[in-house]
Motif scaffolding. Structure first.
Motif, mmCIF file in Angstrom:
data_model
loop_
_atom_site.group_PDB
_atom_site.id
_atom_site.type_symbol
_atom_site.label_atom_id
_atom_site.label_comp_id
_atom_site.label_asym_id
_atom_site.label_seq_id
_atom_site.Cartn_x
_atom_site.Cartn_y
_atom_site.Cartn_z
ATOM 1 N N GLY A 29 1.834 11.201 -9.220
ATOM 2 C CA GLY A 29 1.022 11.382 -10.418
ATOM 3 C C GLY A 29 1.100 10.231 -11.399
ATOM 4 N N ASN A 30 1.711 9.122 -10.991
ATOM 5 C CA ASN A 30 1.807 7.959 -11.878
ATOM 6 C C ASN A 30 0.526 7.138 -11.910
ATOM 7 O OD1 ASN A 30 4.499 8.418 -12.710
ATOM 8 N ND2 ASN A 30 5.258 7.564 -10.791
ATOM 9 N N VAL A 31 -0.361 7.353 -10.942
ATOM 10 C CA VAL A 31 -1.691 6.738 -10.944
ATOM 11 C C VAL A 31 -2.697 7.790 -10.507
ATOM 12 C CG1 VAL A 31 -0.788 4.413 -10.450
ATOM 13 C CG2 VAL A 31 -1.528 5.891 -8.555
ATOM 14 N N ASP A 32 -3.962 7.502 -10.723
ATOM 15 C CA ASP A 32 -5.031 8.428 -10.346
ATOM 16 C C ASP A 32 -5.675 8.053 -9.017
ATOM 17 O OD1 ASP A 32 -4.932 9.829 -12.933
ATOM 18 O OD2 ASP A 32 -5.726 7.940 -13.721
ATOM 19 N N ILE A 33 -5.603 6.768 -8.687
ATOM 20 C CA ILE A 33 -6.282 6.228 -7.511
ATOM 21 C C ILE A 33 -5.376 5.189 -6.883
ATOM 22 C CG2 ILE A 33 -8.268 4.850 -6.734
ATOM 23 C CD1 ILE A 33 -9.631 6.072 -9.344
ATOM 24 N N ALA A 34 -5.386 5.121 -5.558
ATOM 25 C CA ALA A 34 -4.621 4.086 -4.867
ATOM 26 C C ALA A 34 -5.513 3.336 -3.897
ATOM 27 C CB ALA A 34 -3.441 4.699 -4.122
ATOM 28 N N LEU A 35 -5.491 2.015 -3.981
ATOM 29 C CA LEU A 35 -6.104 1.189 -2.955
ATOM 30 C C LEU A 35 -5.058 1.028 -1.857
ATOM 31 C CD1 LEU A 35 -8.149 0.674 -5.220
ATOM 32 C CD2 LEU A 35 -8.296 -1.686 -4.431
ATOM 33 N N PRO A 81 0.810 -1.223 0.000
ATOM 34 C CA PRO A 81 0.000 0.000 0.000
ATOM 35 C C PRO A 81 0.844 1.275 0.000
ATOM 36 C CG PRO A 81 -0.868 -1.581 1.578
ATOM 37 C CD PRO A 81 0.441 -2.132 1.110
ATOM 38 N N THR A 82 2.012 1.219 0.620
ATOM 39 C CA THR A 82 2.879 2.398 0.676
ATOM 40 C C THR A 82 3.318 2.828 -0.717
ATOM 41 O OG1 THR A 82 3.682 1.736 2.864
ATOM 42 C CG2 THR A 82 5.001 3.343 1.646
ATOM 43 N N GLU A 83 3.827 1.869 -1.501
ATOM 44 C CA GLU A 83 4.263 2.194 -2.859
ATOM 45 C C GLU A 83 3.094 2.636 -3.727
ATOM 46 O OE1 GLU A 83 7.581 -0.506 -1.431
ATOM 47 O OE2 GLU A 83 5.424 -0.364 -1.163
ATOM 48 N N ALA A 84 1.933 2.019 -3.528
ATOM 49 C CA ALA A 84 0.747 2.399 -4.297
ATOM 50 C C ALA A 84 0.386 3.856 -4.043
ATOM 51 C CB ALA A 84 -0.422 1.488 -3.940
#
Length: 330
Positions: free
Chosen positions: A84-90, A74-77
């Motif tokens: 800004g490499n993803v829009d959403i993180a679980l 979860p930390t890396e996510a």
């Protein structure tokens, strides 16, 4: 009358068309948004609803494009969200609190939904000669400072009348805690499924788990304020699809567990066993958590904040209002 009648008819026709269009949108349950949502996740059985939604085409049905991107923890996510490499993180709620203070200016990161509660799927496993948490005194324990397993370890130690100073904390990356224990390199480890089951199968002794504290670890969905402002409907559609995946898991467990097993690189039976320690959350439960009907969430958020702040892992405290957003239910 000859000049005004056509204009009147035109007004009536335009009004009718607008009403039909509005009706169509309100009954469809979703609006399309051309954005492709890049969603960060890690290998966690509590994301079964997400895995099923992808496999069964529920995202397409909901009118949203989704790209799933795997991260080790979860930390890396969540770090990928900040960059800004993803829009959403679980991610876990405690991780969200931790990274909140590292957000870029103007990001205003928010947790706007939840996927699951850990009810035994996170735990502390030790060698056979270690029978209780109190027996950890002086032992080497693998955990990750500033993450959910660190928080869980501290919680268990306090219940046993110990502190972190009473153990030798081996600070390693979250995905390595379980494997290190299995390899015999530490006396105990704080880990999660599927590593927890693997450690127990390898002869480990379970000392404490979230079965003993079922509201301690909650997994959520995090994004930026800009995404909420600009793509609220796409986010709603995403959550709708995950919710459908969750419902499918409970109504078609064998098929859904097989889907999750492929993602987790394990077996269907092992997924079903691991899910015995996880509660997948439905949207009516999430609504109660986020709209004030369940005060546990707010208290837990601020408990995480105090834990990290006292250890100087964050430079300012995070309040529940700073990080939780209930726009889905407005």
């Amino acid at each position: 009358m000859r000049t005004r009648l056509p204009l009147l008819l035109l007004i009536i026709m335009l009004t009718s068309a607008l009403m039909l269009s509005a009706c169509s949108k309100s009954t469809s349950g979703s609006e399309k948004d051309d954005i492709t949502l890049r969603v960060a996740y890690n290998l966690w059985v509590g994301s079964a609803g997400l895995f099923v939604a992808e496999s069964k085409g529920f995202f397409e049905e909901a009118g949203v494009k989704v790209e799933l991107i795997q991260f080790p923890s979860p930390t890396e996510a969540t770090q990928a969200l900040i960059s800004g490499n993803v829009d959403i993180a679980l991610t876990t709620l405690d991780t969200a609190v931790m990274v909140k203070t590292n957000e870029l200016q103007g990001q205003h990161l928010k947790v706007f939904s939840f996927t699951d509660l850990s009810m035994g799927a996170d735990g502390i496993v030790a060698s056979k000669d270690i029978k209780t948490i109190a027996d950890l005194k002086g032992k080497t324990v693998a955990a990750t400072i500033g993450t959910v397993n660190h928080f869980l370890l501290n919680h268990a130690l306090q219940l046993a009348g110990l502190s972190e100073k009473d153990v030798k904390l081996s600070n390693v990356s979250p995905e390595q805690t379980g494997p290190l224990f299995i390899a015999g390199q530490v006396d105990a480890a704080v880990t999660w499924e599927p590593y927890l089951s693997e450690a127990l199968t390898g002869g480990g002794n379970l000392l404490y788990s979230t079965k003993d504290a079922p509201d301690l670890i909650v997994d959520g969905v995090m994004t930026s304020q800009a995404m909420i402002d600009d793509h609220a409907q796409a986010l709603r559609n995403l959550v709708t699809a995950i919710d459908k995946g969750t419902a499918f898991y409970y109504s078609n467990t064998d098929e859904a567990a097989d889907i999750a097993a492929k993602k987790l690189e394990t077996t269907k039976d092992e997924v079903i066993a691991m899910m015995g320690g996880v509660k997948l959350l439905k949207q009516d439960e999430v609504k109660a958590m986020l709209t004030g009907k369940d005060s546990t969430l707010e208290a837990r958020t601020e408990e995480y904040s105090s834990f990290f702040f006292e250890r100087k892992l964050i430079d300012k405290e995070v309040k529940a209002d700073d990080i939780l957003d209930s726009f889905l239910f407005k």
